[in-house]
Design a protein around this motif. Structure first.
Motif, PDB file in Angstrom:
ATOM      1  N   ALA A  29       0.534  -1.257  -0.818  1.00  0.00           N
ATOM      2  CA  ALA A  29      -0.253   0.094  -0.097  1.00  0.00           C
ATOM      3  C   ALA A  29       0.947   1.492  -0.402  1.00  0.00           C
ATOM      4  CB  ALA A  29      -0.681  -0.407   1.332  1.00  0.00           C
ATOM      5  N   ASP A  30       2.100   1.091   1.127  1.00  0.00           N
ATOM      6  CA  ASP A  30       2.693   2.224   0.988  1.00  0.00           C
ATOM      7  C   ASP A  30       3.230   2.590  -0.234  1.00  0.00           C
ATOM      8  OD1 ASP A  30       2.545   2.686   3.248  1.00  0.00           O
ATOM      9  OD2 ASP A  30       4.228   1.989   4.131  1.00  0.00           O
ATOM     10  N   PHE A  31       4.096   1.683  -1.265  1.00  0.00           N
ATOM     11  CA  PHE A  31       4.040   1.311  -3.079  1.00  0.00           C
ATOM     12  C   PHE A  31       3.363   2.089  -3.593  1.00  0.00           C
ATOM     13  CE2 PHE A  31       5.541  -0.669  -7.195  1.00  0.00           C
ATOM     14  CZ  PHE A  31       5.894  -0.077  -7.452  1.00  0.00           C
ATOM     15  N   ILE A  32       1.902   1.637  -3.929  1.00  0.00           N
ATOM     16  CA  ILE A  32       1.111   2.240  -4.335  1.00  0.00           C
ATOM     17  C   ILE A  32       0.862   4.128  -3.905  1.00  0.00           C
ATOM     18  CG2 ILE A  32      -1.573   2.013  -4.921  1.00  0.00           C
ATOM     19  CD1 ILE A  32       0.236   0.214  -6.343  1.00  0.00           C
ATOM     20  N   ASP A  33       0.818   4.407  -2.538  1.00  0.00           N
ATOM     21  CA  ASP A  33       0.339   5.685  -2.424  1.00  0.00           C
ATOM     22  C   ASP A  33       1.915   6.424  -2.829  1.00  0.00           C
ATOM     23  OD1 ASP A  33      -0.205   7.629  -0.688  1.00  0.00           O
ATOM     24  OD2 ASP A  33       1.700   7.607   0.813  1.00  0.00           O
ATOM     25  N   GLU A  34       2.855   5.931  -3.098  1.00  0.00           N
ATOM     26  CA  GLU A  34       4.546   6.678  -3.547  1.00  0.00           C
ATOM     27  C   GLU A  34       3.899   6.356  -4.957  1.00  0.00           C
ATOM     28  OE1 GLU A  34       8.074   4.426  -3.229  1.00  0.00           O
ATOM     29  OE2 GLU A  34       9.396   6.325  -3.425  1.00  0.00           O
ATOM     30  N   ILE A  35       3.486   5.795  -5.486  1.00  0.00           N
ATOM     31  CA  ILE A  35       3.489   6.280  -7.140  1.00  0.00           C
ATOM     32  C   ILE A  35       2.385   7.386  -6.987  1.00  0.00           C
ATOM     33  CG2 ILE A  35       2.207   4.730  -9.621  1.00  0.00           C
ATOM     34  CD1 ILE A  35       3.628   2.146  -8.533  1.00  0.00           C
ATOM     35  N   ILE A  36       1.397   6.654  -6.957  1.00  0.00           N
ATOM     36  CA  ILE A  36       0.386   8.108  -6.178  1.00  0.00           C
ATOM     37  C   ILE A  36       0.793   9.308  -6.670  1.00  0.00           C
ATOM     38  CG2 ILE A  36      -2.174   8.671  -5.530  1.00  0.00           C
ATOM     39  CD1 ILE A  36      -2.622   6.199  -5.348  1.00  0.00           C
ATOM     40  N   GLN A  37       0.795   9.374  -5.339  1.00  0.00           N
ATOM     41  CA  GLN A  37       1.665  10.763  -4.611  1.00  0.00           C
ATOM     42  C   GLN A  37       2.885  11.413  -5.766  1.00  0.00           C
ATOM     43  OE1 GLN A  37      -0.443  13.320  -2.581  1.00  0.00           O
ATOM     44  NE2 GLN A  37      -1.073  10.761  -1.659  1.00  0.00           N
ATOM     45  N   THR A  38       3.391  10.927  -6.695  1.00  0.00           N
ATOM     46  CA  THR A  38       4.331  11.281  -7.628  1.00  0.00           C
ATOM     47  C   THR A  38       4.022  11.647  -8.804  1.00  0.00           C
ATOM     48  OG1 THR A  38       5.933   9.203  -6.732  1.00  0.00           O
ATOM     49  CG2 THR A  38       6.540  10.153  -9.019  1.00  0.00           C
ATOM     50  N   HIS A  39       2.606  11.330  -9.581  1.00  0.00           N
ATOM     51  CA  HIS A  39       2.279  11.523 -10.460  1.00  0.00           C
ATOM     52  C   HIS A  39       0.778  11.737 -10.962  1.00  0.00           C
ATOM     53  CE1 HIS A  39       5.863   8.050 -12.174  1.00  0.00           C
ATOM     54  NE2 HIS A  39       5.947   7.506 -11.923  1.00  0.00           N
ATOM     55  N   HIS A  40       0.412  12.205  -9.771  1.00  0.00           N
ATOM     56  CA  HIS A  40      -0.594  13.219  -9.715  1.00  0.00           C
ATOM     57  C   HIS A  40      -1.109  13.844  -8.890  1.00  0.00           C
ATOM     58  CE1 HIS A  40      -5.376  13.661  -9.392  1.00  0.00           C
ATOM     59  NE2 HIS A  40      -5.271  13.236 -10.579  1.00  0.00           N
ATOM     60  N   PRO A  41      -1.186  15.306  -9.715  1.00  0.00           N
ATOM     61  CA  PRO A  41      -1.405  16.254  -8.500  1.00  0.00           C
ATOM     62  C   PRO A  41      -2.067  16.278  -6.876  1.00  0.00           C
ATOM     63  CG  PRO A  41      -2.280  17.268 -10.487  1.00  0.00           C
ATOM     64  CD  PRO A  41      -1.651  15.791 -10.362  1.00  0.00           C
ATOM     65  N   ASN A  42      -3.256  15.992  -7.461  1.00  0.00           N
ATOM     66  CA  ASN A  42      -3.692  16.177  -6.156  1.00  0.00           C
ATOM     67  C   ASN A  42      -5.333  15.130  -6.268  1.00  0.00           C
ATOM     68  OD1 ASN A  42      -6.217  17.583  -4.028  1.00  0.00           O
ATOM     69  ND2 ASN A  42      -6.597  18.420  -5.872  1.00  0.00           N
ATOM     70  N   PRO A  43      -4.574  13.879  -5.712  1.00  0.00           N
ATOM     71  CA  PRO A  43      -5.551  12.268  -5.676  1.00  0.00           C
ATOM     72  C   PRO A  43      -6.624  12.943  -4.788  1.00  0.00           C
ATOM     73  CG  PRO A  43      -2.955  12.083  -4.573  1.00  0.00           C
ATOM     74  CD  PRO A  43      -3.626  13.442  -5.391  1.00  0.00           C
ATOM     75  N   ILE A  44      -7.729  12.292  -5.352  1.00  0.00           N
ATOM     76  CA  ILE A  44      -8.748  12.015  -3.591  1.00  0.00           C
ATOM     77  C   ILE A  44      -9.058  11.123  -3.917  1.00  0.00           C
ATOM     78  CG2 ILE A  44     -10.980  13.373  -2.529  1.00  0.00           C
ATOM     79  CD1 ILE A  44      -9.737  16.095  -4.303  1.00  0.00           C
ATOM     80  N   ASP A  45     -10.260  10.899  -5.311  1.00  0.00           N
ATOM     81  CA  ASP A  45     -11.089   9.590  -5.374  1.00  0.00           C
ATOM     82  C   ASP A  45     -10.142   8.561  -6.351  1.00  0.00           C
ATOM     83  OD1 ASP A  45     -13.612  10.616  -4.811  1.00  0.00           O
ATOM     84  OD2 ASP A  45     -13.534  12.100  -6.024  1.00  0.00           O
TER      85      ASP A  45
END
Ligand SMILES: C[S@@+](CC[C@H](N)C(=O)[O-])C[C@H]1O[C@@H](n2cnc3c(N)ncnc32)[C@H](O)[C@@H]1O
Length: 260
Positions: A29-45
């Motif tokens: 989950a930490d890895f997926i979170d890192e990918i999302i935070q790296t590649h999306h400026p404002n991920p919500i949903d």
């Protein structure tokens, strides 16, 4: 007594969490979170496709960063995920959805699928259908993250997966695992017995045949090229390190550059 043929992840659902007992879903989950935070400026949903019994999306919920949805084609897997989520008061929305026929009103900033689930798609056309379905429910500049396992993984895994056995509650399983390198199909046959409390008397026998198409990185890159997505990264294992043909698991990150 004959083994009753059952669809994948029906009877196995009750055994799944013990089968995956060694998997570190929190780190994943930490890895997926890192990918999302790296590649999306404002991920919500954020939605997980093929979430199984929900272990990863539940770990992601602990980070308290996203509005989460979990979907899977198996009612039995989703039932378990919901039960775990309610116990944890995680507030995740779970739905039964086949990623070949996604029907959702909601849209997402990020969609992800892990643990070889995409390998259940047996040809490039099916992968393209899944990609198109995700495109429809991604917000502009949304990202799609999915992993797949490669022939190198199957060649290594075949040995330790074959003849694996285990149990949970009144169920026990025996697994036969075989990789066909020519056709690039990996077969896992689970023979499952439901036993009486005495642990000896067998009440019912089932079998589930899991067939997965194993893709090379080159094959997956060609498939993605045919889609409307932009490839923005391909990672090896669980690090932000570029994958290559020697990788055993590749996590693709695709961007949906569509108009509002
Ligand atoms: C190996 S399990 C992974 C489950 C979960 N992602 C995890 O990490 O534990 C594969 C999952 O893919 C799901 N699946 C297979 N084909 C699917 C499809 N066409 N649509 C949605 N889910 C699918 C199965 O029901 C199963 O839960």
């Amino acid at each position: 007594m004959e083994n009753k043929d059952t669809p994948i992840y029906t009877i196995l659902a009750a055994l799944y969490d013990s089968l995956m007992g060694d998997v570190d879903y929190e780190a994943w989950a930490d890895f997926i979170d890192e990918i999302i935070q790296t590649h999306h400026p404002n991920p919500i949903d954020v939605m997980e496709l093929a979430c199984g019994t929900g272990s990863l999306v539940l770990s992601l919920a602990e980070l308290e960063c996203y509005n989460l949805t979990g979907t899977d084609q198996s009612q039995a897997m989703v039932d378990i995920a919901r039960k775990k989520s309610n116990k944890q008061d995680a507030g995740i929305n779970f739905e039964v959805q086949n990623f070949l026929h996604l029907e959702m009103d909601a849209t997402f900033d990020a969609i992800f699928s892990v643990f070889d689930s995409v390998n259940y798609l047996h040809n490039p056309e099916e992968i393209l259908t899944m990609l198109e379905n995700c495109w429809k429910v991604l917000n502009p500049w949304g990202i799609l993250i999915f992993d797949f396992s490669t022939p190198k993984n199957s060649l290594e895994a075949e040995n330790y997966l074959n003849n694996d056995k285990g149990s949970a509650g009144n169920l026990r399983y025996f697994r036969e695992s075989k990789y066909d390198p020519e056709q690039k199909f990996h077969y896992n046959l689970f023979k499952i017995e439901e036993v009486e409390q005495d642990g000896k008397t067998v009440l019912e026998r089932y079998k589930e045949t899991h067939k997965q198409r194993i893709y090379t990185l080159d094959e997956m890159l060609s498939i993605v090229k045919e889609s409307s997505y932009h490839l923005i990264a391909k990672y090896e294992d669980f690090d932000l390190i570029d994958a290559d043909e020697n990788s055993t698991r590749v996590t693709m990150v695709l961007q949906c550059r569509k108009q509002q």
